[in-house]
Design an enzyme around this catalytic site. Structure first.
Site, PDB file in Angstrom:
ATOM      1  N   HIS A 204       0.840  -1.193   0.000  1.00  0.00           N
ATOM      2  CA  HIS A 204       0.000   0.000   0.000  1.00  0.00           C
ATOM      3  C   HIS A 204       0.880   1.250   0.000  1.00  0.00           C
ATOM      4  O   HIS A 204       2.077   1.203   0.292  1.00  0.00           O
ATOM      5  CB  HIS A 204      -0.909   0.026   1.233  1.00  0.00           C
ATOM      6  CG  HIS A 204      -0.171   0.270   2.508  1.00  0.00           C
ATOM      7  ND1 HIS A 204       0.653  -0.675   3.079  1.00  0.00           N
ATOM      8  CD2 HIS A 204      -0.099   1.366   3.312  1.00  0.00           C
ATOM      9  CE1 HIS A 204       1.185  -0.191   4.177  1.00  0.00           C
ATOM     10  NE2 HIS A 204       0.750   1.049   4.341  1.00  0.00           N
ATOM     11  N   ASP A 206       0.732   5.048   1.842  1.00  0.00           N
ATOM     12  CA  ASP A 206       0.032   5.757   2.902  1.00  0.00           C
ATOM     13  C   ASP A 206      -0.755   6.923   2.301  1.00  0.00           C
ATOM     14  O   ASP A 206      -0.212   7.691   1.502  1.00  0.00           O
ATOM     15  CB  ASP A 206       1.018   6.302   3.929  1.00  0.00           C
ATOM     16  CG  ASP A 206       1.715   5.193   4.699  1.00  0.00           C
ATOM     17  OD1 ASP A 206       1.175   4.069   4.729  1.00  0.00           O
ATOM     18  OD2 ASP A 206       2.791   5.455   5.270  1.00  0.00           O
ATOM     19  N   HIS A 260       4.915   0.188  -0.055  1.00  0.00           N
ATOM     20  CA  HIS A 260       5.637  -0.628   0.914  1.00  0.00           C
ATOM     21  C   HIS A 260       4.726  -1.681   1.523  1.00  0.00           C
ATOM     22  O   HIS A 260       3.509  -1.668   1.335  1.00  0.00           O
ATOM     23  CB  HIS A 260       6.251   0.255   2.005  1.00  0.00           C
ATOM     24  CG  HIS A 260       5.254   1.121   2.711  1.00  0.00           C
ATOM     25  ND1 HIS A 260       4.653   2.219   2.134  1.00  0.00           N
ATOM     26  CD2 HIS A 260       4.735   1.055   3.972  1.00  0.00           C
ATOM     27  CE1 HIS A 260       3.826   2.794   2.988  1.00  0.00           C
ATOM     28  NE2 HIS A 260       3.845   2.097   4.115  1.00  0.00           N
ATOM     29  N   ARG A 270       7.494  -8.461  15.853  1.00  0.00           N
ATOM     30  CA  ARG A 270       8.009  -7.166  15.395  1.00  0.00           C
ATOM     31  C   ARG A 270       7.135  -6.046  15.942  1.00  0.00           C
ATOM     32  O   ARG A 270       5.910  -6.130  15.874  1.00  0.00           O
ATOM     33  CB  ARG A 270       8.021  -7.111  13.866  1.00  0.00           C
ATOM     34  CG  ARG A 270       8.377  -5.738  13.286  1.00  0.00           C
ATOM     35  CD  ARG A 270       8.353  -5.780  11.766  1.00  0.00           C
ATOM     36  NE  ARG A 270       8.717  -4.515  11.167  1.00  0.00           N
ATOM     37  CZ  ARG A 270       7.850  -3.622  10.719  1.00  0.00           C
ATOM     38  NH1 ARG A 270       6.544  -3.863  10.803  1.00  0.00           N
ATOM     39  NH2 ARG A 270       8.250  -2.491  10.194  1.00  0.00           N
TER      40      ARG A 270
END
Length: 338
Positions: A204, A206, A260, A270
């Site tokens: 996607h 942002d 990204h 994470r």
């Protein structure tokens, strides 16, 4: 960019805490032998990276000291990155490492809470703040293997919005969490099977103007450039910066918003903390007049941040073509409601 029609007041921001791990809620996920089908992504989205991105590492020390040469060098490196893929990292950024470490610790503390406590801040329909587990309330397929906590606040607010949010929903014991968590976090994923079949965050761009990200040493952030996915190496003390679709529109398409994703780590959870910077809700996004004078053609219509936010929250799932599809939707809506 401070003229009547081209200024972009960055006064609306959001804190997003992300957690990617092998279990999203232990009461359910620990019992799973196979990954539920709604979390499985197409093979085309799961292509593994073969090399590391050599993105610019921008040193801001000269900028903060008022050094003209250092400022020009930083600006040049940022411009080169934004023309290519919209992604870079910064060091000597002025954010104390102890603050980042404390924010990380408090983020981890929140995501370790039992589901009953996290549900106290569960995101309700049409709200932009709150806790969410894999966006199951919005989508039924290609779900991200993560949980998130989002908090909206405005730059000019006289109230300690983040502190009040934690205290009012989780109690006085979480006042420190509110004090430390001023950026958003991503709670990571681990587990061999999820790592092969799902994503922490799908591909996607942002929709916001800027994203400032602090990621841990686990890694997992990939950027798509030169027609391939490339991994982003975590750099101790650095902040990851990428521009979003709103900034692309403000530059009339010159600067590229960063495509990204976040992959699932097969061994470790994470956590990442992201701070999203947005225009004021009612501010019209218009490229500077001198930029238009050089180009002539407008790439995107006039719109406000609230227009794009409404599109991504209620009509569309952010992906690689968000701005293009928003433009079509926005122009169609205007023609139906002149």
């Amino acid at each position: 960019m401070d003229s009547n029609n081209s200024s972009l007041l960055l006064s609306s921001s959001s804190v997003l805490l992300h957690h990617q791990k092998h279990q999203l809620d232990s009461s359910f996920w620990e019992k799973q032998i196979k990954v539920p089908k709604q979390f499985i992504w197409p093979k085309g989205d799961l292509v593994e990276v073969q090399e590391e991105l050599n993105e610019p590492l921008v040193d801001l020390e000269g900028f903060f000291k008022g050094d003209e040469m250092g400022t020009q060098q930083a600006a040049r490196r940022i411009r080169e990155a934004c023309l290519k893929h919209g992604f870079f990292q910064v060091i000597n950024h002025g954010v104390d490492s102890r603050v980042l470490s404390a924010a990380y610790d408090q983020t981890a503390k929140f995501f370790k809470l039992p589901p009953t406590l996290k549900s106290r801040v569960k995101k309700i329909p049409e709200a932009t703040s709150g806790y969410a587990s894999s966006h199951t309330d919005r989508f039924s397929s290609k779900l991200p293997w993560k949980e998130t906590l989002s908090i909206d606040f405005h730059e000019n607010s006289q109230e300690p919005v983040v502190v009040n949010y934690f205290k009012s929903n989780l109690g006085e014991d979480f006042e420190q969490t509110g004090n430390e968590v001023l950026i958003s976090g991503n709670n990571g994923t681990s587990g061999n099977q999820p790592g092969r079949l799902t994503l922490g965050t799908g591909p996607h761009r942002d929709p916001t103007s800027l994203t400032i990200l602090y990621q841990d040493e686990v890694g997992g952030l990939d950027v798509f450039t030169n027609n391939k996915w490339m991994s982003v190496r975590p750099r101790p003390g650095a902040l990851v910066i990428n521009i979003g679709e709103t900034f692309t529109a403000l530059s009339n398409g010159i600067y590229k918003s960063c495509l990204h994703r976040a992959v699932v780590n097969t061994d470790k959870e994470r956590i990442s903390l992201a701070f999203f910077v947005n225009p004021r809700d009612d501010k019209v996004v218009i490229p500077p007049s001198d930029l238009l004078g050089n180009q002539g053609t407008r790439m995107y219509p006039d719109f406000t941040w609230s227009d794009l936010l409404r599109f991504t929250q209620f009509h569309y799932r952010a992906d690689s073509d968000t701005l293009k599809n928003f433009t079509k939707w926005f122009l169609s809506s205007k023609s139906l409601n002149p």
